[in-house]
Motif scaffolding. Structure first.
Motif, PDB file in Angstrom:
ATOM      1  N   ASP A 135       0.824  -1.227   0.000  1.00 18.04           N
ATOM      2  CA  ASP A 135       0.000   0.000   0.000  1.00 18.04           C
ATOM      3  C   ASP A 135       0.846   1.260   0.000  1.00 18.04           C
ATOM      4  OD1 ASP A 135      -2.662   0.698  -0.212  1.00 18.04           O
ATOM      5  OD2 ASP A 135      -2.819   1.174   1.926  1.00 18.04           O
ATOM      6  N   ASN A 136       1.987   1.227   0.679  1.00 18.26           N
ATOM      7  CA  ASN A 136       2.825   2.428   0.796  1.00 18.26           C
ATOM      8  C   ASN A 136       4.120   2.329  -0.016  1.00 18.26           C
ATOM      9  OD1 ASN A 136       1.039   3.665   2.729  1.00 18.26           O
ATOM     10  ND2 ASN A 136       1.796   2.162   4.219  1.00 18.26           N
ATOM     11  N   ALA A 137       4.149   1.353  -0.929  1.00 21.22           N
ATOM     12  CA  ALA A 137       5.372   1.146  -1.724  1.00 21.22           C
ATOM     13  C   ALA A 137       5.545   2.262  -2.749  1.00 21.22           C
ATOM     14  CB  ALA A 137       5.294  -0.194  -2.441  1.00 21.22           C
ATOM     15  N   ALA A 138       6.794   2.680  -2.942  1.00 24.43           N
ATOM     16  CA  ALA A 138       7.130   3.607  -4.026  1.00 24.43           C
ATOM     17  C   ALA A 138       7.460   2.759  -5.241  1.00 24.43           C
ATOM     18  CB  ALA A 138       8.314   4.481  -3.631  1.00 24.43           C
ATOM     19  N   ASN A 139       6.544   2.736  -6.216  1.00 24.32           N
ATOM     20  CA  ASN A 139       6.659   1.807  -7.333  1.00 24.32           C
ATOM     21  C   ASN A 139       6.269   2.514  -8.626  1.00 24.32           C
ATOM     22  OD1 ASN A 139       4.803  -0.174  -9.092  1.00 24.32           O
ATOM     23  ND2 ASN A 139       6.500  -1.351  -8.230  1.00 24.32           N
ATOM     24  N   MET A 140       6.960   2.200  -9.726  1.00 26.21           N
ATOM     25  CA  MET A 140       6.710   2.853 -11.018  1.00 26.21           C
ATOM     26  C   MET A 140       5.274   2.662 -11.487  1.00 26.21           C
ATOM     27  SD  MET A 140       8.993   4.699 -12.428  1.00 26.21           S
ATOM     28  CE  MET A 140       8.318   4.694 -14.076  1.00 26.21           C
ATOM     29  N   HIS A 141       4.738   1.436 -11.297  1.00 25.24           N
ATOM     30  CA  HIS A 141       3.382   1.157 -11.764  1.00 25.24           C
ATOM     31  C   HIS A 141       2.350   1.965 -10.965  1.00 25.24           C
ATOM     32  CE1 HIS A 141       0.443  -1.571 -13.829  1.00 25.24           C
ATOM     33  NE2 HIS A 141      -0.299  -1.043 -12.868  1.00 25.24           N
ATOM     34  N   ILE A 142       2.554   2.011  -9.650  1.00 25.42           N
ATOM     35  CA  ILE A 142       1.642   2.800  -8.793  1.00 25.42           C
ATOM     36  C   ILE A 142       1.725   4.274  -9.185  1.00 25.42           C
ATOM     37  CG2 ILE A 142       1.168   3.552  -6.414  1.00 25.42           C
ATOM     38  CD1 ILE A 142       2.244   0.775  -5.497  1.00 25.42           C
ATOM     39  N   SER A 143       2.943   4.757  -9.388  1.00 25.92           N
ATOM     40  CA  SER A 143       3.154   6.160  -9.783  1.00 25.92           C
ATOM     41  C   SER A 143       2.451   6.469 -11.107  1.00 25.92           C
ATOM     42  CB  SER A 143       4.655   6.436  -9.901  1.00 25.92           C
ATOM     43  OG  SER A 143       4.887   7.758 -10.327  1.00 25.92           O
ATOM     44  N   ALA A 144       2.553   5.538 -12.083  1.00 24.98           N
ATOM     45  CA  ALA A 144       1.912   5.737 -13.393  1.00 24.98           C
ATOM     46  C   ALA A 144       0.395   5.770 -13.258  1.00 24.98           C
ATOM     47  CB  ALA A 144       2.335   4.632 -14.354  1.00 24.98           C
ATOM     48  N   SER A 145      -0.165   4.902 -12.404  1.00 23.20           N
ATOM     49  CA  SER A 145      -1.630   4.883 -12.190  1.00 23.20           C
ATOM     50  C   SER A 145      -2.106   6.189 -11.570  1.00 23.20           C
ATOM     51  CB  SER A 145      -2.016   3.703 -11.298  1.00 23.20           C
ATOM     52  OG  SER A 145      -1.726   2.484 -11.936  1.00 23.20           O
ATOM     53  N   LEU A 146      -1.355   6.683 -10.568  1.00 22.10           N
ATOM     54  CA  LEU A 146      -1.702   7.964  -9.928  1.00 22.10           C
ATOM     55  C   LEU A 146      -1.643   9.108 -10.951  1.00 22.10           C
ATOM     56  CD1 LEU A 146       0.386   7.506  -6.654  1.00 22.10           C
ATOM     57  CD2 LEU A 146      -2.126   7.628  -6.762  1.00 22.10           C
ATOM     58  N   ASN A 147      -0.596   9.094 -11.755  1.00 17.44           N
ATOM     59  CA  ASN A 147      -0.406  10.122 -12.774  1.00 17.44           C
ATOM     60  C   ASN A 147      -1.563  10.128 -13.777  1.00 17.44           C
ATOM     61  OD1 ASN A 147       1.621  12.126 -13.650  1.00 17.44           O
ATOM     62  ND2 ASN A 147       1.584  10.943 -15.539  1.00 17.44           N
ATOM     63  N   ASN A 148      -1.948   8.916 -14.251  1.00 19.60           N
ATOM     64  CA  ASN A 148      -3.019   8.802 -15.237  1.00 19.60           C
ATOM     65  C   ASN A 148      -4.371   9.192 -14.664  1.00 19.60           C
ATOM     66  OD1 ASN A 148      -1.087   7.979 -16.995  1.00 19.60           O
ATOM     67  ND2 ASN A 148      -1.776   5.873 -17.192  1.00 19.60           N
ATOM     68  N   LEU A 149      -4.592   8.865 -13.385  1.00 20.17           N
ATOM     69  CA  LEU A 149      -5.826   9.321 -12.717  1.00 20.17           C
ATOM     70  C   LEU A 149      -5.873  10.845 -12.683  1.00 20.17           C
ATOM     71  CD1 LEU A 149      -6.047   6.669  -9.875  1.00 20.17           C
ATOM     72  CD2 LEU A 149      -7.932   7.245 -11.423  1.00 20.17           C
ATOM     73  N   GLY A 150      -4.708  11.459 -12.440  1.00 21.47           N
ATOM     74  CA  GLY A 150      -4.638  12.924 -12.471  1.00 21.47           C
ATOM     75  C   GLY A 150      -5.042  13.487 -13.820  1.00 21.47           C
ATOM     76  N   TYR A 151      -4.515  12.892 -14.912  1.00 18.53           N
ATOM     77  CA  TYR A 151      -4.857  13.347 -16.272  1.00 18.53           C
ATOM     78  C   TYR A 151      -6.364  13.256 -16.521  1.00 18.53           C
ATOM     79  CZ  TYR A 151      -0.104  13.773 -18.162  1.00 18.53           C
ATOM     80  OH  TYR A 151       1.175  14.184 -18.422  1.00 18.53           O
ATOM     81  N   SER A 152      -6.952  12.103 -16.172  1.00 16.68           N
ATOM     82  CA  SER A 152      -8.368  11.900 -16.485  1.00 16.68           C
ATOM     83  C   SER A 152      -9.271  12.821 -15.672  1.00 16.68           C
ATOM     84  CB  SER A 152      -8.759  10.433 -16.269  1.00 16.68           C
ATOM     85  OG  SER A 152      -8.275   9.653 -17.330  1.00 16.68           O
ATOM     86  N   TRP A 153      -8.964  12.999 -14.392  1.00 17.81           N
ATOM     87  CA  TRP A 153      -9.778  13.920 -13.589  1.00 17.81           C
ATOM     88  C   TRP A 153      -9.619  15.352 -14.095  1.00 17.81           C
ATOM     89  CZ3 TRP A 153     -13.858  12.771 -11.111  1.00 17.81           C
ATOM     90  CH2 TRP A 153     -13.994  11.521 -10.489  1.00 17.81           C
ATOM     91  N   SER A 154      -8.428  15.691 -14.571  1.00 15.67           N
ATOM     92  CA  SER A 154      -8.214  17.018 -15.147  1.00 15.67           C
ATOM     93  C   SER A 154      -9.079  17.216 -16.390  1.00 15.67           C
ATOM     94  CB  SER A 154      -6.739  17.209 -15.498  1.00 15.67           C
ATOM     95  OG  SER A 154      -6.531  18.442 -16.133  1.00 15.67           O
ATOM     96  N   LYS A 155      -9.125  16.175 -17.260  1.00 16.98           N
ATOM     97  CA  LYS A 155      -9.934  16.275 -18.475  1.00 16.98           C
ATOM     98  C   LYS A 155     -11.424  16.355 -18.166  1.00 16.98           C
ATOM     99  CE  LYS A 155      -6.547  14.088 -21.484  1.00 16.98           C
ATOM    100  NZ  LYS A 155      -6.113  12.836 -22.128  1.00 16.98           N
ATOM    101  N   LEU A 156     -11.837  15.803 -17.017  1.00 19.19           N
ATOM    102  CA  LEU A 156     -13.239  15.925 -16.592  1.00 19.19           C
ATOM    103  C   LEU A 156     -13.516  17.274 -15.927  1.00 19.19           C
ATOM    104  CD1 LEU A 156     -14.116  12.391 -15.160  1.00 19.19           C
ATOM    105  CD2 LEU A 156     -15.129  13.492 -17.168  1.00 19.19           C
ATOM    106  N   GLY A 157     -12.475  18.100 -15.784  1.00 20.37           N
ATOM    107  CA  GLY A 157     -12.646  19.442 -15.226  1.00 20.37           C
ATOM    108  C   GLY A 157     -12.446  19.537 -13.732  1.00 20.37           C
ATOM    109  N   ASN A 158     -12.124  18.409 -13.071  1.00 22.68           N
ATOM    110  CA  ASN A 158     -11.918  18.424 -11.619  1.00 22.68           C
ATOM    111  C   ASN A 158     -10.424  18.561 -11.333  1.00 22.68           C
ATOM    112  OD1 ASN A 158     -11.810  17.967  -8.844  1.00 22.68           O
ATOM    113  ND2 ASN A 158     -13.508  16.526  -8.885  1.00 22.68           N
ATOM    114  N   GLN A 159      -9.960  19.818 -11.364  1.00 20.66           N
ATOM    115  CA  GLN A 159      -8.516  20.078 -11.231  1.00 20.66           C
ATOM    116  C   GLN A 159      -8.019  19.809  -9.810  1.00 20.66           C
ATOM    117  OE1 GLN A 159      -7.154  20.325 -14.042  1.00 20.66           O
ATOM    118  NE2 GLN A 159      -9.027  20.772 -15.159  1.00 20.66           N
TER     119      GLN A 159
END
Length: 604
Positions: A135-159
């Motif tokens: 749950d608290n691991a610093a991992n490339m895959h987790i980082s990529a998922s967080l990053n992509n969630l950021g992109y999608s929420w941004s595109k939905l207008g929830n900055q």
């Protein structure tokens, strides 16, 4: 075995013992020979037989090929890979290959524009990755998922939500690579945070993130190196300075970006990044009031886009620059030419996105056409376009969602009803818009959209005859603008409020107070655009000063201001152009000369 040839094309001399299509496909991938790798991966499918894991891997590789090209085929391959992995590992098993397929499918849905479906896959991928690595691991895959969630929420207008995910991604990247390490992923995270703060309207915070990103990119690539990532940061800093109203500084960044891109891509090469810089320079020159220079840069951008994509191709970048041309012509007062460009852009957008598709670009063009018809004076037609735009924004963002685009449509519907002298209906729209902006940005947050909405309510009260209430709202708007931009800052949002305050005091009979506001507006506009620049706000302030001095009985001073305003209006709109503002100044000049007893000059 000595291999000289590789997929019928000579590559390099080396010894390769595994000459399967799968192995050669991986080598081609590593050498960034994407077309070659695609042919090899497709050939490899017939070699893997019943090996499910290899088949899933090849489907993933083919998905990556089509995803890079933003092709819908990517989704099909990622779905195949996910189906095989779940069949092999088990439906409820957490496995890296399943997590990766979920992440890839989310990216495909995001590129197809379905952000809600994308978020669903990203959340599944994130949960699985945390289950695998902790749950608290610093991992490339987790980082990529967080990053992509950021992109999608941004595109939905929830900055705000997007910023939350990008912050988590940044913290994870600094944990992985080191707090003081210059790393491309950390630099990208700073950049992403800058973009989202920019979209929230906090340009100063955005610039701080862009500067951190830029410094890190220069450390990575070299201080004087022309690199695409450095050019991107310079470009975005230009955009933020433009939003802050400092288009001179913005142009400096855009020019720096353009020079760097020409070094990277070639001086005479048609490239999308160069075309974008030309487009951005056009926007900033227009905001500085030089619409002719803006049109020249925009035409260069369109020519370059057509060289890249094809003369008769419907492409978003061509449509965007044609739309911008319409905006420049509307600023020059030629609404009919503006409408022609917007209709051309709208037809192109509908060919790109679909005739009956609710899409932000289509909604924006409907909104622009509403603005043009409003300026022509056909408020009913304007209201029709604003209504269509509003309906489309509500379809895109959901009916009950508070979003700046919905609030803006409500605002413009209010302005058109106000011009039809239905101030009560106008006030209803202004109040809905203000409530929505406060829901978006915060009730007590100083924000340009809130300040503008308060100002429009003030103007409506002025037209309803309650000058004191009008002044109350306009003073709130002025105070908020000064809080946002700085007490002594010259910013484009402020002169219009000063002009409206002057008009309200003038209508209350306090011409001296009105003159004070008109002079403040004039001084600020000259500071922003330059002492000799012809700009609508300068011309309007000169005209209003003429009217107030005329009301005080100083006809000579009034005529001097009217003549300065007339000269400026003609330089902006053309010497022989029939324009309502020019007609109004000529009328006031005639009236002033008549009152001085010079009827020949009054006639004209």
């Amino acid at each position: 075995m000595l291999v000289w040839r590789f997929s019928r094309g000579s590559l390099f001399k080396t010894t390769i013992f595994d000459v399967s299509n799968e192995c050669l496909g991986q080598i081609a991938d590593n050498l960034l020979l994407s077309d070659t790798s695609k042919r090899l991966w497709e050939a490899a499918l017939s070699e893997v037989g019943s090996d499910a894991i290899k088949r899933a891997k090849i489907y993933r590789k083919l998905g990556q090929f089509w995803a890079f090209r933003k092709d819908v085929k990517a989704k099909h391959y990622f779905e195949q890979s996910l189906r095989i992995c779940r069949g092999f590992y088990g439906d409820n098993v957490a496995h890296p290959n399943i997590a990766y397929s979920l992440l890839s499918l989310g990216s495909s849905w995001s590129k197809l524009g379905d952000q809600e479906k994308a978020i669903n896959f990203f959340e599944q991928s994130l949960a699985m990755a945390k289950g695998i690595w902790g749950d608290n691991a610093a991992n490339m895959h987790i980082s990529a998922s967080l990053n992509n969630l950021g992109y999608s929420w941004s595109k939905l207008g929830n900055q705000e939500r997007a910023i939350g995910y990008f912050d988590q991604s940044l913290k994870m990247a600094t944990t992985m690579y080191g707090d003081n390490t210059a790393h491309p992923i950390i630099a990208a995270s700073f950049h992403n945070l800058g973009l989202r703060w920019s979209k929230l309207g906090d340009q100063k915070k955005a610039i701080r993130y862009y500067e951190q990103s830029l410094t890190m990119k220069k450390t990575i690539h070299g201080d004087n190196t022309a690199h695409p990532d450095i050019a991107m940061s310079l470009n975005n800093m230009g955009s933020s300075w433009s939003e802050l109203g400092d288009d001179k500084k913005a142009i400096s960044y855009y020019e720096h970006t353009l020079k760097m891109q020409e070094i990277i891509h070639g001086d005479n090469k048609a490239h999308p990044d160069i075309a974008e810089s030309l487009h951005n320079l056009a926007i900033s020159w227009s905001k500085l009031g030089d619409h002719q220079k803006a049109i020249r840069f925009c035409n260069q951008a369109i020519t370059m886009h057509k060289n890249i994509y094809g003369d008769n191709t419907s492409h978003p970048n061509i449509a965007e620059s044609i739309q911008a041309l319409g905006s420049f012509w509307t600023e020059l007062g030629d609404q009919k030419t503006a409408i022609l460009y917007w209709e051309e852009s709208l037809s192109m957008r509908k060919r790109i996105h679909g005739e009956n598709t609710a899409h932000p670009n289509i909604a924006e063009l409907l909104h622009n056409q509403g603005s043009a018809w409003s300026k022509i004076g056909d408020q009913q037609k304007a209201i029709s376009y604003f209504g269509q735009s509003l309906t489309m924004w509500k379809t895109i963002y959901r009916d009950n969602m508070a979003h700046p685009h919905i609030a803006s449509s409500l605002q413009h519907l209010g302005l058109s009803w106000s011009l039809l002298n239905d101030q009560e209906k106008a006030m209803g729209y202004f109040e809905q818009s203000l409530a929505m902006y406060k829901a978006i940005y915060g009730v007590n947050t100083p924000h340009p959209d809130i300040a503008n909405a308060i100002g429009n309510i003030g103007s409506a009260w002025n037209k309803l005859g309650d000058k004191k209430k009008a002044i109350h709202y306009l003073e709130q708007s002025l105070a908020m603008n000064k809080t946002i931009h700085g007490d002594n800052t010259a910013h484009p949002d402020i002169p219009g409020v000063l002009i409206n305050l002057g008009l309200s005091w003038s209508e209350l009979g306090s011409e001296r107070k009105a003159i004070s506001y008109f002079e403040q507006s004039l001084a600020m506009t000259k500071t922003i655009y330059g002492d000799t620049m012809a700009h609508p706000h300068i011309a309007e302030s000169l005209h209003n000063l003429g009217a107030s001095w005329g009301s005080l009985g100083d006809r000579k001073k009034a005529i001097s201001y009217f003549e300065q305003s007339l000269t400026m209006m003609k330089s902006m709109y053309g010497d022989n152009i029939a324009h309502e503002k020019i007609a109004k100044i000529l009328h006031n000049l005639g009236s002033s000369w008549s009152k001085m007893g010079d009827h020949r000059r009054a006639i004209g």
